[in-house]
Design an enzyme around this catalytic site. Sequence first.
Site, PDB file in Angstrom:
ATOM      1  N   ARG A 150       0.808  -1.220   0.000  1.00  0.00           N
ATOM      2  CA  ARG A 150       0.000   0.000   0.000  1.00  0.00           C
ATOM      3  C   ARG A 150       0.844   1.275   0.000  1.00  0.00           C
ATOM      4  O   ARG A 150       0.441   2.292   0.573  1.00  0.00           O
ATOM      5  CB  ARG A 150      -0.966   0.011   1.207  1.00  0.00           C
TER       6      ARG A 150
ATOM      7  N   ASP B 138      -6.653  -1.526  -7.920  1.00  0.00           N
ATOM      8  CA  ASP B 138      -7.242  -2.195  -6.761  1.00  0.00           C
ATOM      9  C   ASP B 138      -7.588  -3.624  -7.142  1.00  0.00           C
ATOM     10  O   ASP B 138      -7.865  -3.904  -8.317  1.00  0.00           O
ATOM     11  CB  ASP B 138      -8.500  -1.458  -6.297  1.00  0.00           C
TER      12      ASP B 138
HETATM   13  O1  CP3 Z   1       0.228   0.966  -3.149  1.00  0.00           O
HETATM   14  C1  CP3 Z   1      -0.285  -0.128  -3.415  1.00  0.00           C
HETATM   15  O2  CP3 Z   1      -0.190  -1.132  -2.684  1.00  0.00           O
HETATM   16  C2  CP3 Z   1      -0.974  -0.284  -4.757  1.00  0.00           C
HETATM   17  C3  CP3 Z   1      -2.344  -0.070  -4.791  1.00  0.00           C
HETATM   18  C4  CP3 Z   1      -3.326  -0.973  -4.030  1.00  0.00           C
HETATM   19  C5  CP3 Z   1      -4.550  -0.464  -3.546  1.00  0.00           C
HETATM   20  N1  CP3 Z   1      -5.292  -1.507  -3.095  1.00  0.00           N
HETATM   21  C6  CP3 Z   1      -4.949   0.943  -3.597  1.00  0.00           C
HETATM   22  C7  CP3 Z   1      -6.036   1.384  -2.728  1.00  0.00           C
HETATM   23  C8  CP3 Z   1      -3.319  -2.337  -3.769  1.00  0.00           C
HETATM   24  C9  CP3 Z   1      -2.217  -3.364  -4.027  1.00  0.00           C
HETATM   25  C10 CP3 Z   1      -4.575  -2.658  -3.190  1.00  0.00           C
HETATM   26  C11 CP3 Z   1      -4.970  -4.030  -2.843  1.00  0.00           C
HETATM   27  C12 CP3 Z   1      -6.196  -4.253  -2.073  1.00  0.00           C
HETATM   28  N2  CP3 Z   1      -7.416  -3.620  -2.189  1.00  0.00           N
HETATM   29  C13 CP3 Z   1      -6.344  -5.269  -1.103  1.00  0.00           C
HETATM   30  C14 CP3 Z   1      -5.278  -6.271  -0.748  1.00  0.00           C
HETATM   31  C15 CP3 Z   1      -4.148  -5.651  -0.038  1.00  0.00           C
HETATM   32  C16 CP3 Z   1      -4.274  -5.587   1.452  1.00  0.00           C
HETATM   33  O3  CP3 Z   1      -4.051  -4.488   1.970  1.00  0.00           O
HETATM   34  O4  CP3 Z   1      -4.498  -6.617   2.059  1.00  0.00           O
HETATM   35  C17 CP3 Z   1      -7.648  -5.200  -0.609  1.00  0.00           C
HETATM   36  C18 CP3 Z   1      -8.244  -6.101   0.458  1.00  0.00           C
HETATM   37  C19 CP3 Z   1      -8.328  -4.163  -1.313  1.00  0.00           C
HETATM   38  C20 CP3 Z   1      -9.747  -3.771  -1.217  1.00  0.00           C
HETATM   39  C21 CP3 Z   1      -9.872  -2.368  -0.802  1.00  0.00           C
HETATM   40  N3  CP3 Z   1      -9.517  -1.279  -1.578  1.00  0.00           N
HETATM   41  C22 CP3 Z   1     -10.354  -1.874   0.429  1.00  0.00           C
HETATM   42  C23 CP3 Z   1     -10.833  -2.730   1.575  1.00  0.00           C
HETATM   43  C24 CP3 Z   1     -10.277  -0.471   0.364  1.00  0.00           C
HETATM   44  C25 CP3 Z   1     -10.711   0.530   1.389  1.00  0.00           C
HETATM   45  C26 CP3 Z   1      -9.647   0.514   2.424  1.00  0.00           C
HETATM   46  C27 CP3 Z   1      -9.533   1.807   3.166  1.00  0.00           C
HETATM   47  O5  CP3 Z   1      -8.585   1.832   3.947  1.00  0.00           O
HETATM   48  O6  CP3 Z   1     -10.330   2.726   2.957  1.00  0.00           O
HETATM   49  C28 CP3 Z   1      -9.712  -0.129  -0.874  1.00  0.00           C
HETATM   50  C29 CP3 Z   1      -9.420   1.244  -1.355  1.00  0.00           C
HETATM   51  C30 CP3 Z   1      -8.020   1.536  -1.720  1.00  0.00           C
HETATM   52  N4  CP3 Z   1      -7.247   0.758  -2.509  1.00  0.00           N
HETATM   53  C31 CP3 Z   1      -7.298   2.725  -1.396  1.00  0.00           C
HETATM   54  C32 CP3 Z   1      -6.062   2.633  -2.038  1.00  0.00           C
HETATM   55  C33 CP3 Z   1      -4.973   3.668  -2.075  1.00  0.00           C
HETATM   56  C34 CP3 Z   1      -7.829   3.875  -0.596  1.00  0.00           C
HETATM   57  C35 CP3 Z   1      -8.680   4.674  -1.512  1.00  0.00           C
HETATM   58  C36 CP3 Z   1      -8.659   6.140  -1.262  1.00  0.00           C
HETATM   59  O7  CP3 Z   1      -7.775   6.823  -1.806  1.00  0.00           O
HETATM   60  O8  CP3 Z   1      -9.552   6.593  -0.548  1.00  0.00           O
END
Ligand code: CP3
Length: 343
Positions: free
Chosen positions: A23, A73
């Site tokens: 992330r 994502d």
């Molecule tokens: O920097 C990186 O790692 C690359 C980008 C990336 C994102 N999501 C961007 C993101 C990656 C590799 C992911 C994977 C992801 N997405 C996972 C598996 C990784 C882990 O952490 O276990 C999962 C379970 C998701 C599903 C997901 N996407 C959720 C549950 C959420 C909300 C989480 C939150 O904290 O609000 C997201 C949104 C998300 N994906 C954000 C980012 C930067 C936040 C979005 C924002 O900018 O508001």
Amino acid sequence: MSKIFVDACFGKETSYTPVWMMRQAGRYLPEYMKVREEAGNFLNLCHNPKKACEVTLQPVDIVGVDAAILFSDILVIPNEMGMHLEFIKGEGPNFKNPILNQTDLDNLIEGEKAANKLTYVYEAIKLTRAKLSQDKALIGFTGSPWTLATYMIEGKGTKTYNICKKMMYSNPSLLHNILKKVTNTIKIYMEKQIQAGIDVVQIFDSWAAAIEPGMYDEFSWSYMVEIADFIKEKYPHIPIIMFPKGIPAFLDKVYGNFDVFGVDWSIPMSLAKEKLGTKYVLQGNMEPCRLYSKEATSKCVEKIQETMQGKRHIFNLGHGILPDVPVQNAIHFINECKRVSRK
Ligand code: CP3
């Protein structure tokens, strides 16, 4: 030009232990918040290759990591299979019409047809690979079939996984049908990411711990191995990282043709080394909340280095960085990993 990160994935000697953070492209960076605001929202950002490329490169320039991870994502896959993905403020991802029976599943497209809709991802990869320095690696990724299925079945994030588990125990063949359809799509999606220019694949099984140990292989790991086999057969030069979160009871049973095992922060690095260190390169595993303290960070980095000795190791956090971590502390983590491991 050789990439230290790719070399380390294959267990080759490197001048220091490479490092990146799960992330790493995200909300702790003010520069990310600015681009997200310009894009309007998170999904628009994912759909905009130019902006996705920009935020993918940010942590390389600002924090100094050895690999960029494609900004996207895991949930873009079910979205393009025909489910309607929304991010609801304060609640996270949401699918209005979850998959609860065979008819729901039959309405989804799969494989090549679904993977062909993810052109914005492949465009972002091409732009990023062209701009990223040749000595840095670009990591492409997917969620595991199980982790994606939890969102597809529950419609959102869940604490209990009760709807998926009801299906697991009372209608396992439906769950397998969902997993198979997702697996078929992921294979082609990863192939297209590789053709667009990624150097490494990571498979996130973030919700591995929701499955009881005796059933983990059947409902998750075997599908991840099937994807790894598919990739390895065609693209043996692309390293594969498996990241199953929270499965200490499965460490003795880990198998498969992949290169790097991602160790989450709940598993002591020494235990992972004992069980898996000769067979796989290990990635990890600082508890991400240590990033709130530079002192706690340094202590942990030194301890991991003492265990791994700079061999068959990639530094990372044991899960994703949180949005309120000071950027300076993230930079400190990266610098410390390089300092302690430099030969
Ligand atoms: O920097 C990186 O790692 C690359 C980008 C990336 C994102 N999501 C961007 C993101 C990656 C590799 C992911 C994977 C992801 N997405 C996972 C598996 C990784 C882990 O952490 O276990 C999962 C379970 C998701 C599903 C997901 N996407 C959720 C549950 C959420 C909300 C989480 C939150 O904290 O609000 C997201 C949104 C998300 N994906 C954000 C980012 C930067 C936040 C979005 C924002 O900018 O508001």
